[in-house]
Design a protein around this motif. Sequence first.
Motif, PDB file in Angstrom:
ATOM      1  N   LEU A   1      10.953   8.915  -9.725  1.00 14.45           N
ATOM      2  CA  LEU A   1       9.956   8.234 -10.545  1.00 14.45           C
ATOM      3  C   LEU A   1       8.592   8.196  -9.858  1.00 14.45           C
ATOM      4  O   LEU A   1       8.490   8.186  -8.636  1.00 14.45           O
ATOM      5  CB  LEU A   1      10.410   6.807 -10.847  1.00 14.45           C
ATOM      6  CG  LEU A   1      11.689   6.638 -11.668  1.00 14.45           C
ATOM      7  CD1 LEU A   1      11.996   5.161 -11.862  1.00 14.45           C
ATOM      8  CD2 LEU A   1      11.574   7.342 -13.014  1.00 14.45           C
ATOM      9  N   THR A   2       7.556   8.130 -10.688  1.00 14.49           N
ATOM     10  CA  THR A   2       6.186   7.949 -10.206  1.00 14.49           C
ATOM     11  C   THR A   2       5.606   6.699 -10.875  1.00 14.49           C
ATOM     12  O   THR A   2       6.225   6.118 -11.775  1.00 14.49           O
ATOM     13  CB  THR A   2       5.301   9.160 -10.545  1.00 14.49           C
ATOM     14  OG1 THR A   2       5.086   9.199 -11.971  1.00 14.49           O
ATOM     15  CG2 THR A   2       5.973  10.456 -10.102  1.00 14.49           C
ATOM     16  N   VAL A   3       4.414   6.316 -10.466  1.00 22.18           N
ATOM     17  CA  VAL A   3       3.788   5.123 -11.050  1.00 22.18           C
ATOM     18  C   VAL A   3       3.553   5.300 -12.552  1.00 22.18           C
ATOM     19  O   VAL A   3       3.477   4.311 -13.291  1.00 22.18           O
ATOM     20  CB  VAL A   3       2.477   4.774 -10.341  1.00 22.18           C
ATOM     21  CG1 VAL A   3       2.739   4.289  -8.924  1.00 22.18           C
ATOM     22  CG2 VAL A   3       1.513   5.964 -10.330  1.00 22.18           C
ATOM     23  N   ALA A   4       3.469   6.524 -13.029  1.00 20.56           N
ATOM     24  CA  ALA A   4       3.291   6.767 -14.462  1.00 20.56           C
ATOM     25  C   ALA A   4       4.522   6.353 -15.257  1.00 20.56           C
ATOM     26  O   ALA A   4       4.441   6.160 -16.477  1.00 20.56           O
ATOM     27  CB  ALA A   4       2.981   8.245 -14.707  1.00 20.56           C
TER      28      ALA A   4
ATOM     29  N   LYS B   1       0.795  -1.222   0.000  1.00 21.98           N
ATOM     30  CA  LYS B   1       0.000   0.000   0.000  1.00 21.98           C
ATOM     31  C   LYS B   1       0.828   1.272   0.000  1.00 21.98           C
ATOM     32  O   LYS B   1       0.303   2.358   0.264  1.00 21.98           O
ATOM     33  CB  LYS B   1      -0.947  -0.002   1.200  1.00 21.98           C
ATOM     34  CG  LYS B   1      -1.966  -1.138   1.148  1.00 21.98           C
ATOM     35  CD  LYS B   1      -2.907  -1.072   2.329  1.00 21.98           C
ATOM     36  CE  LYS B   1      -3.944  -2.186   2.271  1.00 21.98           C
ATOM     37  NZ  LYS B   1      -4.881  -2.150   3.420  1.00 21.98           N
ATOM     38  N   GLN B   2       2.118   1.157  -0.275  1.00 24.69           N
ATOM     39  CA  GLN B   2       2.953   2.348  -0.363  1.00 24.69           C
ATOM     40  C   GLN B   2       3.981   2.176  -1.470  1.00 24.69           C
ATOM     41  O   GLN B   2       4.160   1.086  -2.005  1.00 24.69           O
ATOM     42  CB  GLN B   2       3.654   2.629   0.973  1.00 24.69           C
ATOM     43  CG  GLN B   2       4.612   1.548   1.435  1.00 24.69           C
ATOM     44  CD  GLN B   2       5.050   1.756   2.867  1.00 24.69           C
ATOM     45  OE1 GLN B   2       4.226   1.788   3.779  1.00 24.69           O
ATOM     46  NE2 GLN B   2       6.354   1.891   3.079  1.00 24.69           N
ATOM     47  N   ARG B   3       4.629   3.256  -1.816  1.00 22.97           N
ATOM     48  CA  ARG B   3       5.556   3.278  -2.951  1.00 22.97           C
ATOM     49  C   ARG B   3       6.669   2.238  -2.786  1.00 22.97           C
ATOM     50  O   ARG B   3       7.267   2.117  -1.729  1.00 22.97           O
ATOM     51  CB  ARG B   3       6.180   4.668  -3.085  1.00 22.97           C
ATOM     52  CG  ARG B   3       7.063   4.858  -4.310  1.00 22.97           C
ATOM     53  CD  ARG B   3       7.647   6.257  -4.298  1.00 22.97           C
ATOM     54  NE  ARG B   3       8.379   6.582  -5.510  1.00 22.97           N
ATOM     55  CZ  ARG B   3       9.665   6.279  -5.712  1.00 22.97           C
ATOM     56  NH1 ARG B   3      10.350   5.647  -4.773  1.00 22.97           N
ATOM     57  NH2 ARG B   3      10.262   6.606  -6.852  1.00 22.97           N
ATOM     58  N   ALA B   4       6.929   1.504  -3.859  1.00 24.53           N
ATOM     59  CA  ALA B   4       8.015   0.539  -3.881  1.00 24.53           C
ATOM     60  C   ALA B   4       8.547   0.461  -5.300  1.00 24.53           C
ATOM     61  O   ALA B   4       7.819   0.701  -6.274  1.00 24.53           O
ATOM     62  CB  ALA B   4       7.541  -0.836  -3.417  1.00 24.53           C
ATOM     63  N   VAL B   5       9.837   0.137  -5.428  1.00 24.40           N
ATOM     64  CA  VAL B   5      10.499   0.160  -6.733  1.00 24.40           C
ATOM     65  C   VAL B   5      11.214  -1.158  -6.993  1.00 24.40           C
ATOM     66  O   VAL B   5      11.909  -1.695  -6.122  1.00 24.40           O
ATOM     67  CB  VAL B   5      11.528   1.311  -6.806  1.00 24.40           C
ATOM     68  CG1 VAL B   5      12.263   1.286  -8.143  1.00 24.40           C
ATOM     69  CG2 VAL B   5      10.848   2.661  -6.615  1.00 24.40           C
ATOM     70  N   PHE B   6      11.020  -1.671  -8.197  1.00 19.02           N
ATOM     71  CA  PHE B   6      11.792  -2.812  -8.700  1.00 19.02           C
ATOM     72  C   PHE B   6      12.509  -2.331  -9.955  1.00 19.02           C
ATOM     73  O   PHE B   6      11.864  -1.870 -10.905  1.00 19.02           O
ATOM     74  CB  PHE B   6      10.879  -3.989  -9.040  1.00 19.02           C
ATOM     75  CG  PHE B   6      11.593  -5.200  -9.593  1.00 19.02           C
ATOM     76  CD1 PHE B   6      11.915  -6.262  -8.760  1.00 19.02           C
ATOM     77  CD2 PHE B   6      11.934  -5.279 -10.933  1.00 19.02           C
ATOM     78  CE1 PHE B   6      12.572  -7.380  -9.259  1.00 19.02           C
ATOM     79  CE2 PHE B   6      12.593  -6.384 -11.447  1.00 19.02           C
ATOM     80  CZ  PHE B   6      12.911  -7.440 -10.604  1.00 19.02           C
ATOM     81  N   ALA B   7      13.838  -2.424  -9.972  1.00 24.12           N
ATOM     82  CA  ALA B   7      14.618  -1.949 -11.112  1.00 24.12           C
ATOM     83  C   ALA B   7      15.636  -3.008 -11.526  1.00 24.12           C
ATOM     84  O   ALA B   7      16.250  -3.650 -10.685  1.00 24.12           O
ATOM     85  CB  ALA B   7      15.342  -0.649 -10.754  1.00 24.12           C
ATOM     86  N   ALA B   8      15.799  -3.163 -12.829  1.00 24.05           N
ATOM     87  CA  ALA B   8      16.795  -4.091 -13.365  1.00 24.05           C
ATOM     88  C   ALA B   8      17.682  -3.340 -14.348  1.00 24.05           C
ATOM     89  O   ALA B   8      17.193  -2.501 -15.128  1.00 24.05           O
ATOM     90  CB  ALA B   8      16.111  -5.271 -14.057  1.00 24.05           C
ATOM     91  N   LEU B   9      18.975  -3.639 -14.312  1.00 23.39           N
ATOM     92  CA  LEU B   9      19.896  -2.966 -15.218  1.00 23.39           C
ATOM     93  C   LEU B   9      19.652  -3.425 -16.647  1.00 23.39           C
ATOM     94  O   LEU B   9      19.791  -4.602 -16.976  1.00 23.39           O
ATOM     95  CB  LEU B   9      21.351  -3.251 -14.830  1.00 23.39           C
ATOM     96  CG  LEU B   9      21.847  -2.647 -13.524  1.00 23.39           C
ATOM     97  CD1 LEU B   9      23.362  -2.777 -13.447  1.00 23.39           C
ATOM     98  CD2 LEU B   9      21.441  -1.180 -13.383  1.00 23.39           C
TER      99      LEU B   9
END
Length: 239
Positions: A221-224, A126-134
């Motif tokens: 970053l945002t969800v957009a 229920k809160q902002r989280a980020v998954f990033a891959a190179l």
Amino acid sequence: MPNQNIVIIGASGGLGSAFVKIFAADPSNIIHAFSRSEIKNKLAHVNYGRVDFADEESIKKAAEQSAKDGLLDCVIVATGILHESDFMPEKSLRDLSSENFQRSFLANTIGPALVAKYFLPKLQLKQRAVFAALSARVGSIGDNRLGGWYSYRAAKAALNMLIKTASIEVAWRKKQAIVVGLHPGTVDTNLSQPFQQRVPSNKLFNADYSARKMIDVLQGLTVADSGKVFAWDGSEVPC
């Protein structure tokens, strides 16, 4: 990014270790650092573990271990392979090898996809989280003007599609989750070492600089932005 539960996959590499060091500088963060090879100079307050992309069970166990401290705020897959001692990027179709294609896809596509399989469900609900891959700019189909590097380009292009597809699925349940690819620029690591002579000195970054720039990008970053690929300078990389 204080008070975060953070996971770095590929923590033994140049960029992976830089991410770990930067995040661990804030003692309020909980850091989980995973790699296939043993890390010699471990930081005292970082939780280290093993992940091998050829061993799916190791990825599942790593996700379960990380979530014991609570749901995850940030997962970064800092892995990639361009060359090894017995193969280099293909210059021509005649250089293609089934074995090297499989090695490239395991490291650059299949491994990160399996990390997404097990770690995306562990992101904050229920809160902002980020998954990033190179990812890499050379994985952009629209930006491919030079050709060559067949397996690496194809593997990173496939990774970009996986990022886009996963972002759509994750959004159904985790409305504030952001799933993106990151292009680190040309970084002074083993991956780029054979090709650095062609790179202008102001475009060859050290790992700490690149990692800090990518963290800055993630923070903005945002969800957009979910499903897209961004370069170290914040510009969007066309897929």
